[in-house]
Design a protein around this motif. Structure first.
Motif, short mmCIF file in Angstrom:
data_model
loop_
_atom_site.label_atom_id
_atom_site.label_comp_id
_atom_site.label_asym_id
_atom_site.label_seq_id
_atom_site.Cartn_x
_atom_site.Cartn_y
_atom_site.Cartn_z
N PHE A 74 26.32 54.99 38.24
CA PHE A 74 27.69 54.91 38.74
C PHE A 74 28.15 56.25 39.32
O PHE A 74 28.84 56.29 40.34
N ARG A 75 27.77 57.36 38.66
CA ARG A 75 28.10 58.67 39.21
C ARG A 75 27.43 58.89 40.56
O ARG A 75 28.03 59.45 41.49
N ARG A 76 26.19 58.44 40.65
CA ARG A 76 25.48 58.55 41.93
C ARG A 76 26.13 57.69 43.01
O ARG A 76 26.20 58.10 44.17
N LEU A 77 26.62 56.51 42.63
CA LEU A 77 27.27 55.63 43.60
C LEU A 77 28.49 56.29 44.22
O LEU A 77 28.68 56.27 45.44
N PHE A 78 29.34 56.87 43.38
CA PHE A 78 30.60 57.42 43.88
C PHE A 78 30.41 58.76 44.57
O PHE A 78 31.38 59.32 45.09
N ALA A 79 29.17 59.25 44.60
CA ALA A 79 28.85 60.41 45.42
C ALA A 79 28.05 60.02 46.67
O ALA A 79 27.70 60.89 47.47
N ASP A 80 27.78 58.73 46.82
CA ASP A 80 26.99 58.23 47.93
C ASP A 80 27.93 57.86 49.08
O ASP A 80 28.72 56.92 48.99
N LYS A 81 27.85 58.61 50.18
CA LYS A 81 28.74 58.37 51.31
C LYS A 81 28.48 57.02 51.95
O LYS A 81 29.42 56.38 52.46
N VAL A 82 27.23 56.56 51.93
CA VAL A 82 26.92 55.25 52.51
C VAL A 82 27.59 54.15 51.71
O VAL A 82 28.21 53.23 52.28
N PHE A 83 27.53 54.23 50.37
CA PHE A 83 28.17 53.22 49.53
C PHE A 83 29.68 53.26 49.71
O PHE A 83 30.32 52.20 49.82
N LEU A 84 30.27 54.44 49.72
CA LEU A 84 31.72 54.54 49.90
C LEU A 84 32.13 53.97 51.26
O LEU A 84 33.19 53.35 51.39
N GLY A 85 31.27 54.14 52.26
CA GLY A 85 31.55 53.54 53.56
C GLY A 85 31.50 52.02 53.51
O GLY A 85 32.33 51.35 54.15
N THR A 86 30.58 51.47 52.72
CA THR A 86 30.51 50.00 52.60
C THR A 86 31.75 49.47 51.87
O THR A 86 32.23 48.38 52.20
N VAL A 87 32.25 50.22 50.89
CA VAL A 87 33.48 49.80 50.21
C VAL A 87 34.64 49.77 51.19
O VAL A 87 35.44 48.82 51.22
N SER A 88 34.75 50.81 52.01
CA SER A 88 35.81 50.85 53.01
C SER A 88 35.67 49.70 54.00
O SER A 88 36.66 49.04 54.34
N ASN A 89 34.44 49.45 54.48
CA ASN A 89 34.22 48.36 55.42
C ASN A 89 34.61 47.01 54.83
O ASN A 89 35.23 46.17 55.50
N THR A 90 34.26 46.81 53.57
CA THR A 90 34.56 45.53 52.92
C THR A 90 36.06 45.33 52.75
O THR A 90 36.59 44.24 52.99
N PHE A 91 36.76 46.40 52.34
CA PHE A 91 38.21 46.29 52.20
C PHE A 91 38.88 46.00 53.55
O PHE A 91 39.79 45.16 53.64
N VAL A 92 38.44 46.69 54.59
CA VAL A 92 39.01 46.46 55.91
C VAL A 92 38.74 45.02 56.36
O VAL A 92 39.63 44.36 56.93
N PHE A 93 37.54 44.53 56.09
CA PHE A 93 37.20 43.16 56.47
C PHE A 93 38.10 42.16 55.74
O PHE A 93 38.58 41.19 56.32
N VAL A 94 38.31 42.38 54.44
CA VAL A 94 39.16 41.47 53.66
C VAL A 94 40.59 41.50 54.20
O VAL A 94 41.24 40.46 54.34
N LEU A 95 41.10 42.69 54.52
CA LEU A 95 42.46 42.79 55.06
C LEU A 95 42.58 42.16 56.44
O LEU A 95 43.64 41.65 56.80
N MET A 96 41.49 42.18 57.21
CA MET A 96 41.53 41.56 58.53
C MET A 96 41.46 40.05 58.46
O MET A 96 42.00 39.36 59.34
#
Length: 309
Positions: A74-96
């Motif tokens: 989990f610590r590695r996940l929240f330091a992973d820029k690719v994973f954080l980007g996927t979280v942002s993409n998913t939230f934007v998709f849900v809002l759209m």
């Protein structure tokens, strides 16, 4: 014997007890739900807790080795820029997508809530897209998005406009997937709203008409309050469903360009089944589960407060 004495005798006679009858709940009633509970435990409860346990391990599926890692994944996940980007993409998709599903689904249901052959045919057409597989849907929309000979490019050329690179543009790739998903899924929210609209008593609208209430007044005072629970159900269902975006992104853009359309589920798939980092992928799936749960709960609480207010 008089009628009064017969009545008193019947009242004094205790009711017969049948064999096997009991007062209150019986453990034997569990036999009726035991098959469901067994399947539920095997297919849902066990995988849930198994996934939590795997997310706490450094688990490599390729060589079948595992070691306890605690919260390292989990610590590695929240330091992973690719994973954080996927979280942002998913939230934007849900809002759209989710507000559009609710708004357009309700608008279609209101427009097609009529007893006519034309309305029945249109309902079948709109709902028919939702039974298509994701492969067929993405093939259709890939042909639509072709910049040289696609349908959209052909329409733009009529007006003298240049073609648009939907699937290779960082700004347009995710909206293009959202538009494809909207066309694919809109039939289900429409049918859910139609079912809710048909449960509203017609007498309410007749009374509103006698009071000279217009269509908008009837909608805000009768229709919307009557289907408020259906709105909440559709919103929560679509939130959970759209957080699981995978097939459209995988087949249309493969997460590109430059990870601009990569969702969380695609990240989990690539880590778990391409790089064999099962523990890391399991940790990402637990984060996705928490995000879906929190979003659904917040939507439910907001709807309850709006209804009570």
């Amino acid at each position: 014997m008089s009628t009064q004495s017969l009545a008193s005798t019947a009242a004094a006679t205790p009711a017969p007890r049948y064999a096997g009858a009991s007062i209150g709940p019986s453990w034997r009633n569990l036999l009726f739900v035991l098959p469901f509970l067994a399947v539920y435990a095997v297919l849902l409860v066990y995988p849930l807790f198994r996934g939590i346990w795997i997310s706490l391990q450094e688990y490599d599926m390729f060589d079948q080795t595992a070691s306890f890692a605690g919260m390292a994944n989990f610590r590695r996940l929240f330091a992973d820029k690719v994973f954080l980007g996927t979280v942002s993409n998913t939230f934007v998709f849900v809002l759209m997508t989710v507000p559009v599903f609710v708004a357009i689904g309700l608008a279609l249901a209101l427009a097609l809530n009529r007893e006519s052959k034309g309305s029945a045919a249109l309902r079948a057409i709109f709902f028919g897209t939702s039974v298509l597989s994701v492969t067929i849907v993405t093939i259709i929309w890939k042909m639509m998005y072709l910049p040289d000979r696609g349908l959209i490019a052909g329409i733009l050329s009529i007006f003298g406009l240049p073609p648009i690179q939907f699937l290779t543009s960082q700004e347009l790739a995710l909206p293009a997937i959202a538009l494809c998903t909207l066309w694919w899924v809109i039939g289900l929210p429409m049918m859910l709203f139609l079912a809710a609209l048909q449960q509203i008593p017609g007498e309410l609208y007749e009374a509103a008409a006698l009071d000279n209430a217009g269509r908008w007044r009837s909608f805000w005072s009768i229709t919307l309050p009557s289907i408020r629970r259906s709105v909440v159900v559709v919103a929560i269902y679509e939130i959970v469903a759209q957080f699981q975006l995978f097939g459209q992104a995988q087949l249309l853009t493969r997460g590109g360009p430059n990870n601009a359309s990569r969702p969380i589920v695609q990240f989990i798939y690539e880590e778990g089944f391409q790089r064999w980092n099962v523990g890391y992928a399991a940790a990402a799936s637990e984060v996705l589960f928490l995000l879906m749960a929190v979003a659904a709960i917040l939507q439910y609480v907001a709807a309850r407060r709006r209804a009570e207010g």
